[in-house]
Scaffold this motif. Structure first.
Motif, PDB file in Angstrom:
ATOM      1  N   ALA A 177      20.903 -46.767 -64.786  1.00  0.00           N
ATOM      2  CA  ALA A 177      20.311 -48.002 -65.298  1.00  0.00           C
ATOM      3  C   ALA A 177      18.805 -47.833 -65.463  1.00  0.00           C
ATOM      4  CB  ALA A 177      20.601 -49.152 -64.333  1.00  0.00           C
ATOM      5  N   GLN A 178      18.207 -48.809 -66.117  1.00  0.00           N
ATOM      6  CA  GLN A 178      16.761 -48.835 -66.292  1.00  0.00           C
ATOM      7  C   GLN A 178      16.206 -50.157 -65.770  1.00  0.00           C
ATOM      8  OE1 GLN A 178      15.123 -47.034 -70.096  1.00  0.00           O
ATOM      9  NE2 GLN A 178      17.157 -47.632 -70.811  1.00  0.00           N
ATOM     10  N   SER A 179      14.948 -50.126 -65.364  1.00  0.00           N
ATOM     11  CA  SER A 179      14.254 -51.345 -64.963  1.00  0.00           C
ATOM     12  C   SER A 179      14.000 -52.214 -66.185  1.00  0.00           C
ATOM     13  CB  SER A 179      12.924 -50.997 -64.293  1.00  0.00           C
ATOM     14  OG  SER A 179      12.055 -52.112 -64.271  1.00  0.00           O
ATOM     15  N   GLY A 180      14.462 -53.458 -66.153  1.00  0.00           N
ATOM     16  CA  GLY A 180      14.202 -54.374 -67.255  1.00  0.00           C
ATOM     17  C   GLY A 180      12.726 -54.621 -67.491  1.00  0.00           C
ATOM     18  N   PRO A 181      11.929 -54.875 -66.453  1.00  0.00           N
ATOM     19  CA  PRO A 181      10.493 -55.098 -66.663  1.00  0.00           C
ATOM     20  C   PRO A 181       9.765 -53.892 -67.244  1.00  0.00           C
ATOM     21  CG  PRO A 181      11.167 -56.005 -64.562  1.00  0.00           C
ATOM     22  CD  PRO A 181      12.339 -55.238 -65.089  1.00  0.00           C
ATOM     23  N   ASP A 232      10.023 -50.522 -53.766  1.00  0.00           N
ATOM     24  CA  ASP A 232      10.119 -50.261 -55.197  1.00  0.00           C
ATOM     25  C   ASP A 232      10.753 -48.897 -55.460  1.00  0.00           C
ATOM     26  OD1 ASP A 232       9.297 -51.245 -57.956  1.00  0.00           O
ATOM     27  OD2 ASP A 232       8.335 -49.273 -57.927  1.00  0.00           O
ATOM     28  N   GLN A 233      10.406 -47.906 -54.659  1.00  0.00           N
ATOM     29  CA  GLN A 233      10.990 -46.577 -54.834  1.00  0.00           C
ATOM     30  C   GLN A 233      12.487 -46.607 -54.554  1.00  0.00           C
ATOM     31  OE1 GLN A 233       9.387 -43.713 -56.039  1.00  0.00           O
ATOM     32  NE2 GLN A 233      11.557 -43.159 -56.215  1.00  0.00           N
ATOM     33  N   LEU A 234      12.896 -47.387 -53.560  1.00  0.00           N
ATOM     34  CA  LEU A 234      14.317 -47.543 -53.275  1.00  0.00           C
ATOM     35  C   LEU A 234      15.039 -48.109 -54.492  1.00  0.00           C
ATOM     36  CD1 LEU A 234      16.808 -47.652 -51.449  1.00  0.00           C
ATOM     37  CD2 LEU A 234      15.946 -49.833 -50.547  1.00  0.00           C
ATOM     38  N   ALA A 235      14.457 -49.131 -55.112  1.00  0.00           N
ATOM     39  CA  ALA A 235      15.065 -49.715 -56.307  1.00  0.00           C
ATOM     40  C   ALA A 235      15.136 -48.699 -57.442  1.00  0.00           C
ATOM     41  CB  ALA A 235      14.277 -50.943 -56.747  1.00  0.00           C
ATOM     42  N   ALA A 236      14.054 -47.942 -57.644  1.00  0.00           N
ATOM     43  CA  ALA A 236      14.034 -46.924 -58.700  1.00  0.00           C
ATOM     44  C   ALA A 236      15.124 -45.882 -58.481  1.00  0.00           C
ATOM     45  CB  ALA A 236      12.663 -46.257 -58.763  1.00  0.00           C
ATOM     46  N   LEU A 277      12.332 -60.702 -53.673  1.00  0.00           N
ATOM     47  CA  LEU A 277      12.841 -59.486 -54.301  1.00  0.00           C
ATOM     48  C   LEU A 277      13.440 -59.898 -55.638  1.00  0.00           C
ATOM     49  CD1 LEU A 277      14.839 -58.322 -51.148  1.00  0.00           C
ATOM     50  CD2 LEU A 277      12.457 -57.750 -51.695  1.00  0.00           C
ATOM     51  N   ASP A 278      12.836 -59.463 -56.727  1.00  0.00           N
ATOM     52  CA  ASP A 278      13.241 -59.882 -58.074  1.00  0.00           C
ATOM     53  C   ASP A 278      13.642 -58.635 -58.858  1.00  0.00           C
ATOM     54  OD1 ASP A 278      13.621 -61.110 -60.505  1.00  0.00           O
ATOM     55  OD2 ASP A 278      11.637 -62.022 -60.602  1.00  0.00           O
ATOM     56  N   VAL A 279      14.942 -58.528 -59.149  1.00  0.00           N
ATOM     57  CA  VAL A 279      15.502 -57.311 -59.738  1.00  0.00           C
ATOM     58  C   VAL A 279      16.100 -57.629 -61.101  1.00  0.00           C
ATOM     59  CG1 VAL A 279      17.240 -55.497 -59.490  1.00  0.00           C
ATOM     60  CG2 VAL A 279      15.997 -56.328 -57.477  1.00  0.00           C
ATOM     61  N   GLY A 318       6.003 -51.196 -62.120  1.00  0.00           N
ATOM     62  CA  GLY A 318       6.893 -51.113 -60.975  1.00  0.00           C
ATOM     63  C   GLY A 318       8.316 -51.307 -61.453  1.00  0.00           C
ATOM     64  N   SER A 319       9.275 -50.822 -60.675  1.00  0.00           N
ATOM     65  CA  SER A 319      10.676 -50.968 -61.067  1.00  0.00           C
ATOM     66  C   SER A 319      11.179 -52.384 -60.865  1.00  0.00           C
ATOM     67  CB  SER A 319      11.541 -49.988 -60.267  1.00  0.00           C
ATOM     68  OG  SER A 319      11.229 -48.656 -60.619  1.00  0.00           O
ATOM     69  N   VAL A 320      10.681 -53.058 -59.824  1.00  0.00           N
ATOM     70  CA  VAL A 320      11.068 -54.433 -59.524  1.00  0.00           C
ATOM     71  C   VAL A 320       9.819 -55.232 -59.161  1.00  0.00           C
ATOM     72  CG1 VAL A 320      13.414 -53.867 -58.787  1.00  0.00           C
ATOM     73  CG2 VAL A 320      11.561 -53.806 -57.112  1.00  0.00           C
ATOM     74  N   CYS A 321       9.961 -56.537 -59.137  1.00  0.00           N
ATOM     75  CA  CYS A 321       8.858 -57.420 -58.759  1.00  0.00           C
ATOM     76  C   CYS A 321       9.012 -57.809 -57.296  1.00  0.00           C
ATOM     77  CB  CYS A 321       8.846 -58.667 -59.637  1.00  0.00           C
ATOM     78  SG  CYS A 321       8.692 -58.327 -61.397  1.00  0.00           S
TER      79      CYS A 321
END
Length: 274
Positions: free
Chosen positions: A80-84, A68-72, A120-122, A92-95
């Motif tokens: 960009a911003q996390s949609g969720p 998740d930190q990698l995605a952030a 991995l759901d982005v 969390g930034s991703v699911c």
């Protein structure tokens, strides 16, 4: 499914509201200008690049929090911003969903183990445009049953995308997905769906993974939505975990999830997140 589950957890569950509620749901986006298409493409590239980085980082002993930190970090690098997070205040930034977790798994300190599956759901927002994609991948070597499940989800996604042509009905997409999953010995989860996307993370239409009778929308060029088969090896009954977000199979059976954001065109659909 509780009210809280519908409001907070079920990003993908059927939405009946046709108008925006607190900015969460909106009418369908249709791409009308080159600028709109380019905006969606840029958001799609962020999602695709982030997914590729996460996939490369998946290995035994890595925690979902580290992923998740990698995605952030990647979202930040792209501006960009996390949609969720933006849309739902998700923790969390991703699911990141493991084994019997179908969708919306919350990142945390648990380490991955060899032989598991992780989804991995982005979903990302960039400059006012949203895109969303998911892949289920192995953690190291996996058994043949898990491999077949992943392959079935990929095949179901391909079938759904192939059916998304102008003039087809939306239920044709869902019917193609379910047929592919069923012929391979797996089942779809009827209450979990794809969705319109574009200016908001979730828009109309609801994109079922089966031939729902009310999915009568006729597809036209420019329509933007996600196709996301969520299939299980056992019962399609689901439950929400104690964290209030993670959706799991009731019987503990394995699941797999594949997703792309597409634009309907006069020819083959354009995959924005490929």
């Amino acid at each position: 499914m509780t009210t809280r589950a519908h409001e907070q957890c079920q990003f993908s569950v059927k939405r009946t509201a046709k108008t925006r509620v607190n900015g969460l749901y909106a009418g369908s986006m249709s791409v009308d200008t080159p600028e709109e298409l380019e905006g969606l493409r840029r958001a799609g590239r962020v999602v695709a690049t982030t997914l590729a980085a996460l996939r490369s980082a998946v290995k035994p002993a890595v925690t979902t929090a580290q992923l998740d930190q990698l995605a952030a970090d990647m979202f930040a690098a792209y501006g960009a911003q996390s949609g969720p997070i933006l849309t739902y205040g998700y923790p969390g930034s991703v699911c990141l969903s493991v084994e019997d977790e179908i969708v919306h798994g919350v990142p945390g300190p648990r380490p991955l183990r060899a032989g598991q599956l992780i989804t991995l759901d982005v979903a990302a927002e960039l400059d006012g445009y949203h895109a969303d994609a998911a892949i289920t991948v192995p953690v190291g070597a996996i058994d043949p049953g898990r491999r077949r499940l992943i392959e079935a989800a990929r095949a179901a996604l391909r079938a759904g995308i192939k059916a998304a042509r102008p003039g087809a009905l939306l239920r044709d997409v869902g019917g193609a997905i379910e047929r592919e999953a069923t012929v391979r010995g797996f089942r779809i989860v009827p209450s979990l769906t794809g969705h319109g996307i574009g200016r908001h993370m979730h828009e109309e239409p609801t994109v079922y993974n089966w031939a729902a009778p009310d999915a009568t929308l006729r597809l036209t060029p420019g329509l933007v939505f996600t196709i996301e088969p969520m299939i299980v090896a056992g019962s399609p009954r689901i439950k929400v975990a104690r964290d209030g977000w993670t959706v799991k199979t009731v019987d503990g059976s394995l699941s797999a999830h594949q997703e792309h954001t597409i634009v309907v065109t006069d020819g083959q659909p354009l995959m924005l997140t490929a």
